[in-house]
Motif scaffolding. Structure first.
Motif, PDB file in Angstrom:
ATOM      1  N   LYS A 120      68.313  -4.823  94.514  1.00 52.06           N
ATOM      2  CA  LYS A 120      67.091  -5.005  95.328  1.00 52.06           C
ATOM      3  C   LYS A 120      67.171  -6.292  96.151  1.00 52.06           C
ATOM      4  N   ILE A 121      67.592  -7.374  95.482  1.00 51.01           N
ATOM      5  CA  ILE A 121      67.677  -8.666  96.180  1.00 51.01           C
ATOM      6  C   ILE A 121      68.636  -8.535  97.358  1.00 51.01           C
ATOM      7  N   PHE A 638      62.521 -15.342 110.538  1.00 53.80           N
ATOM      8  CA  PHE A 638      61.546 -15.125 109.457  1.00 53.80           C
ATOM      9  C   PHE A 638      60.360 -14.374 110.063  1.00 53.80           C
ATOM     10  N   THR A 639      60.645 -13.334 110.849  1.00 48.30           N
ATOM     11  CA  THR A 639      59.563 -12.627 111.535  1.00 48.30           C
ATOM     12  C   THR A 639      58.785 -11.784 110.538  1.00 48.30           C
ATOM     13  N   ASP A 640      57.591 -11.389 110.957  1.00 52.85           N
ATOM     14  CA  ASP A 640      56.785 -10.498 110.113  1.00 52.85           C
ATOM     15  C   ASP A 640      57.575  -9.235 109.806  1.00 52.85           C
ATOM     16  N   ILE A 643      60.002  -9.903 107.045  1.00 50.33           N
ATOM     17  CA  ILE A 643      59.383 -10.066 105.726  1.00 50.33           C
ATOM     18  C   ILE A 643      58.881  -8.718 105.211  1.00 50.33           C
ATOM     19  N   LEU A 644      58.241  -7.937 106.091  1.00 55.04           N
ATOM     20  CA  LEU A 644      57.711  -6.646 105.647  1.00 55.04           C
ATOM     21  C   LEU A 644      58.846  -5.692 105.266  1.00 55.04           C
ATOM     22  N   MET A 646      61.655  -6.567 104.025  1.00 53.08           N
ATOM     23  CA  MET A 646      62.138  -7.032 102.714  1.00 53.08           C
ATOM     24  C   MET A 646      61.229  -6.516 101.606  1.00 53.08           C
ATOM     25  N   VAL A 647      59.914  -6.586 101.851  1.00 54.30           N
ATOM     26  CA  VAL A 647      58.948  -6.066 100.875  1.00 54.30           C
ATOM     27  C   VAL A 647      59.223  -4.577 100.647  1.00 54.30           C
ATOM     28  N   ASP A 648      59.396  -3.841 101.738  1.00 55.83           N
ATOM     29  CA  ASP A 648      59.658  -2.395 101.637  1.00 55.83           C
ATOM     30  C   ASP A 648      60.863  -2.115 100.751  1.00 55.83           C
ATOM     31  N   ILE A 650      62.286  -3.986  98.495  1.00 56.62           N
ATOM     32  CA  ILE A 650      62.094  -4.363  97.092  1.00 56.62           C
ATOM     33  C   ILE A 650      61.323  -3.266  96.353  1.00 56.62           C
ATOM     34  N   LEU A 651      60.382  -2.631  97.053  1.00 56.86           N
ATOM     35  CA  LEU A 651      59.513  -1.651  96.391  1.00 56.86           C
ATOM     36  C   LEU A 651      59.987  -0.213  96.609  1.00 56.86           C
ATOM     37  N   GLU A 654      59.638   3.235  94.563  1.00 59.65           N
ATOM     38  CA  GLU A 654      58.862   2.913  93.368  1.00 59.65           C
ATOM     39  C   GLU A 654      57.427   3.393  93.511  1.00 59.65           C
ATOM     40  N   LYS A 655      57.098   3.837  94.696  1.00 54.89           N
ATOM     41  CA  LYS A 655      55.703   4.189  94.903  1.00 54.89           C
ATOM     42  C   LYS A 655      55.333   5.465  94.176  1.00 54.89           C
TER      43      LYS A 655
ATOM     44  N   VAL B  36      60.909  -9.748  92.243  1.00 52.21           N
ATOM     45  CA  VAL B  36      61.990 -10.106  93.168  1.00 52.21           C
ATOM     46  C   VAL B  36      61.423 -11.136  94.133  1.00 52.21           C
ATOM     47  N   ILE B  38      61.086 -13.291  97.480  1.00 49.52           N
ATOM     48  CA  ILE B  38      61.354 -13.405  98.916  1.00 49.52           C
ATOM     49  C   ILE B  38      61.159 -14.878  99.251  1.00 49.52           C
ATOM     50  N   ARG B  45      53.680 -19.648 105.221  1.00 46.29           N
ATOM     51  CA  ARG B  45      54.228 -18.595 106.073  1.00 46.29           C
ATOM     52  C   ARG B  45      53.713 -17.230 105.613  1.00 46.29           C
ATOM     53  N   HIS B  50      50.953  -9.666 104.599  1.00 49.05           N
ATOM     54  CA  HIS B  50      52.162  -9.390 103.811  1.00 49.05           C
ATOM     55  C   HIS B  50      51.780  -8.943 102.409  1.00 49.05           C
ATOM     56  N   TRP B  53      50.267  -5.490 102.501  1.00 49.69           N
ATOM     57  CA  TRP B  53      51.373  -4.551 102.746  1.00 49.69           C
ATOM     58  C   TRP B  53      52.113  -4.254 101.441  1.00 49.69           C
ATOM     59  N   GLY B  58      53.331  -0.293  97.036  1.00 46.72           N
ATOM     60  CA  GLY B  58      53.615   0.018  95.639  1.00 46.72           C
ATOM     61  C   GLY B  58      53.771  -1.169  94.714  1.00 46.72           C
TER      62      GLY B  58
END
Lengths: 655, 144
Positions: A120-121, A638-640, A643-644, A646-648, A650-651, A654-655, B36, B38, B45, B50, B53, B58
């Motif tokens: 994931k990382i 480090f744009t939105d 970051i988003l 990266m969140v996606d 990681i998850l 899993e939803k 995990v 970030i 920031r 975020h 989201w 999930g």
């Protein structure tokens, strides 16, 4: 938008540091299937020469345009791998680190779970790097002048080293003279050099050095700017005496009617409201202490101004704000002793013959209140039995400070030895927990105290100190024999813990540098960056960073100075380009971002009606980005979207 | 059925919390592998969007770590984070999300132990709260 990129993923085993807990083959195999990854491989030590070669050759062979190295923390090898990437012809900002060691393999034991997490990382970093853009470091000119805060031995050493390197130094000291605590000491361990004799030549050198601007009785009030370009406001308090005119005749002090405790002798003597801290003070001039002067109005007193023949005294002197521009700052604010009032069980303050270590230094000093004779403050008799108590306030996490003050074992041995030299028929006892005598010639010095000077060391703590029939009774325990000890002493000397200098906390706030749990300034890395603070361009020297003795202090001060000189050896500094930017098409000019910026890097462009970023001033925190309601503000790499995504990742699933 | 394993997204600032997490690793302290990290340069920031989201995608819990007040590498970014997250927590209920699922903590570079404790405690807490079930069509009507 996500670019169509060709990413290479390199998974490091780090011997068994990673491979022991994370299935590195599986990480590589899984990543190989990730969108946009054209190569994923593993190697035992990526940071080794063959490891770096593997990356460089893969970039060329597979025509990679971005690289993820899954390895240790980016604080360790990010620069290594970015350099390697750059050698292969890629922009270094196309290389990112997935931290699968410190933040995965070292903190988990279940191999399956650690492997899933490592995947994931790494995937999240792949998503980031695929949206990275090439960046070039931002160049910033350097002001090649340094500010040194604190005029003790560490500040003096740092200032002299920088000045001798050819650059201007502004040395700021809070008290009327430089010299710090070292100038108060009698002799220094383990050589028994006279402290004043070895320090005063350096003080004179400071005062005469063409590159050093000395500001005593001054305090740093405000700092703005950034590495290479700091702006400093210094408050110079009025001394009411012109040092260039004062002839040091001392007539002013003779007629001054006010007597207050003398700080230099730690209250063992008095001084007048107009005074010179000690004869060798630098600058050599009297200072009028306005806190104690009856009012600085000739009607109230005016005796000193009347007798001052050269007319050096001026009651109308006012505080001055001095503004300076500097490129680097060395913080050398030293220490103060732990408040003795907190150790009521040892009778300090109630029993006149209970002293602290610095007071005892003054008693031993040839320039001290007794001209080097060891006499009891209460009745001026020679003490025949003296008890030294170590670890007063140190190594006591429940009630006082958890840390070891480091210098007390050695200076207590010195005190006991010097006492014996002054009073050969006297007896010295030392209560100790452990003797810590690491250092060149230190252990031999302690041995000499016990063997040649017959100092009795008692391993144990003191429970109570009280006065009876003119004696100071010490109750303690000798844990080696298991016996209770009672000593009818004439004097007790407390080896008080050392604390960060009073005012260090306020200075930390002004400089925006962090302090540790005990209030000492935090170094950037405890092992590898011991003279740098976390703020670029600010360096640490001496006890301000943690307890240490004079040789260590001098080494660190020279270390800090050499860091400053290294910085000054180039004409430009580079600034990390991960700064904020504005999409002018989207920005509505609402200005919400402007107050978010602590660096005044965001300004409203009246003509365009949008906010623009001064990228030299921007430090890249991203606070303004999160405040932007429209998404016009973004942080480079480090744009939105990054970051988003990266969140996606990681998850994912899993939803 | 296997025990519920929460998914936690952890935003950690580069200078304090991420360094604190590194120290936990260097000191070989163990914690539960549900989160995990970030890494962002500063906790400020982190945009509340975020966080939302992450919940939408999930996450059962979201953690934000910054420098202690007064210690921010960027002077006062953590105060901005504090204000934003306090406000966001007030709004989370309206989305049908227990505000306890979002946590902000100050973890310094020297606090590896604190990072471990906080991570374990937060993971246990989220495990107790169970899987986040977001209501259909957003949250419950707010107030009216």
């Amino acid at each position: 938008m996500k670019n169509k990129k060709r990413t290479g993923v390199f998974v490091c085993h780090c011997g068994i540091n990673i491979a022991g807990t994370v299935d590195v083959k599986k990480v590589a195999a899984t990543l190989a299937k990730h969108e946009g990854v054209v190569l994923a491989t593993d190697y035992v030590y990526m940071c080794s020469d063959p490891g770096q070669k593997l990356i460089i050759e893969s970039i060329k062979e597979k025509n990679l345009d971005s690289v993820v190295v899954a390895c240790c923390s980016p604080t360790l090898h990010e620069s290594t791998f970015r350099k390697a990437t750059n050698m292969a012809g890629l922009n270094p900002y196309q290389c990112e680190i997935a931290n699968i060691r410190e933040q995965c393999s070292w903190v988990h034991k279940d191999k399956a779970k650690a492997t899933t997490k490592a995947i994931k990382i790494t995937k999240s970093i792949v998503e980031k790097v695929q949206r990275n853009i090439p960046l070039e470091p931002i160049s910033v000119p350097i002001t090649k002048r340094a500010l040194v805060v604190g005029g003790g031995i560490s500040g003096i050493q740092a200032a002299l080293d920088i000045a001798n390197g050819g650059y201007e130094v502004i040395l700021v000291e809070r008290s009327p003279s430089i010299g710090g605590h070292m100038i108060q000491l009698s002799e220094t361990f383990p050589t028994l050099d006279c402290s004043q004799c070895i320090l005063t030549p350096k003080m004179v050198e400071v005062s005469k050095h063409p590159n050093i601007k000395l500001l005593t009785y001054s305090e740093v009030q405000e700092i703005s700017g950034f590495v290479g370009n700091f702006k400093v406001k210094i408050l110079k308090k009025p001394t009411y005496v012109d040092p260039d005119v004062c002839t040091l005749c001392g007539e002013c002090a003779d007629v001054c009617p006010v007597v207050v405790p003398n700080e230099f002798d730690l209250g063992l003597t008095g001084r007048k409201a107009i005074y010179i801290p000690f004869p060798q003070a630098i600058p050599a001039a009297y200072t009028l202490d306005s806190d104690h002067c009856p009012g600085l109005v000739p009607i109230a007193c005016g005796k000193c101004i009347d007798v001052c023949e050269p007319k050096a005294i001026n009651y109308d002197m006012r505080p001055q704000i001095i503004e300076e521009e500097v490129g680097a700052i060395v913080v050398a604010t030293g220490y103060d002793l732990y408040e003795k009032e907190r150790m009521a069980e040892y009778g300090y303050g109630r029993i006149p013959d209970v002293l602290d270590g610095l007071q005892f230094e003054r008693l031993l000093s040839a320039s001290g209140p007794t001209k080097g004779e060891v006499l009891r403050p209460s009745d001026h008799r020679v003490p025949k039995e003296v008890v030294f108590i170590q670890c007063c306030g140190s190594r006591d996490p429940e009630l006082h400070n958890a840390y070891c003050s480091k210098i007390c074992c050695m200076y207590t041995a010195k005190h006991a030895m010097l006492y014996k030299h002054h009073v050969p028929d006297g007896q010295a006892y030392v209560f100790y927990i452990d003797i810590r005598s690491g250092g060149k010639g230190y252990e031999e010095f302690v041995q000499r105290a016990t063997e040649e000077d017959g100092v009795v060391y008692l391993r144990g703590k003191v429970s109570k100190v009280f006065q009876e029939n003119g004696k100071v009774i010490v109750w303690g325990v000798d844990t080696l024999s298991g016996k209770d000890i009672q000593i009818e002493a004439d004097m007790v000397v407390l080896a008080m813990a050392i604390r960060p200098s009073r005012g260090a906390a306020e200075l930390a706030k002004i400089l925006k540098i962090s302090v540790d749990k005990d209030g000492f300034f935090s170094e950037a890395h405890p092992k590898l960056r011991p003279v740098e603070s976390m703020v670029s361009g600010m360096f640490l020297a001496g006890v301000a960073q943690g307890p240490k003795d004079i040789p260590e202090t001098v080494s660190q001060a020279s270390g800090a100075a050499s860091k400053v000189l290294a910085m000054f050896s180039s004409d430009e500094l580079t600034h990390d380009p991960i700064v904020a930017e504005v999409n002018e098409e989207i920005c509505s000019g609402c200005k919400l971002c402007i107050p978010q910026c602590p660096y005044e890097a965001r300004i409203f462009d009246e003509q365009k009606g949008v906010v623009i970023v001064n990228e030299v001033l921007c430090e890249g925190c991203g606070a303004c980005i999160a405040a932007c309601p429209s998404g016009a503000a973004q942080q480079r790499n480090f744009t939105d979207e990054q970051i988003l995504s990266m969140v996606d990742t990681i998850l994912e699933g899993e939803k | 059925m296997a025990e519920f394993e929460p998914k936690i997204v952890c935003f950690a600032c580069n200078w304090c919390t991420s360094a604190g997490a590194d120290l936990a690793g260097t000191s070989r302290m163990e914690y539960q592998p549900n989160s995990v990290i970030i890494r962002v340069m500063c906790s400020s920031r982190v945009d509340p969007q975020h966080v939302l989201w992450a919940f939408k995608k999930g996450a059962d819990g979201v953690f934000i770590g910054g420098c202690h007040p007064g210690d921010c590498h960027y002077q006062d970014g953590n105060y901005k984070t504090l204000r934003r997250i306090k406000l966001l927590k007030k709004l989370l209920g309206d989305f049908g999300i227990d505000p306890d699922r979002l946590r902000l903590e100050w973890v310094s570079a020297a606090e590896g132990k604190k990072f471990v404790n906080v991570m374990n405690e937060f993971t246990d807490h989220i495990r107790k709260l169970g899987k986040l079930e977001l209501p259909e069509n957003g949250g419950p009507p707010s107030g009216e």
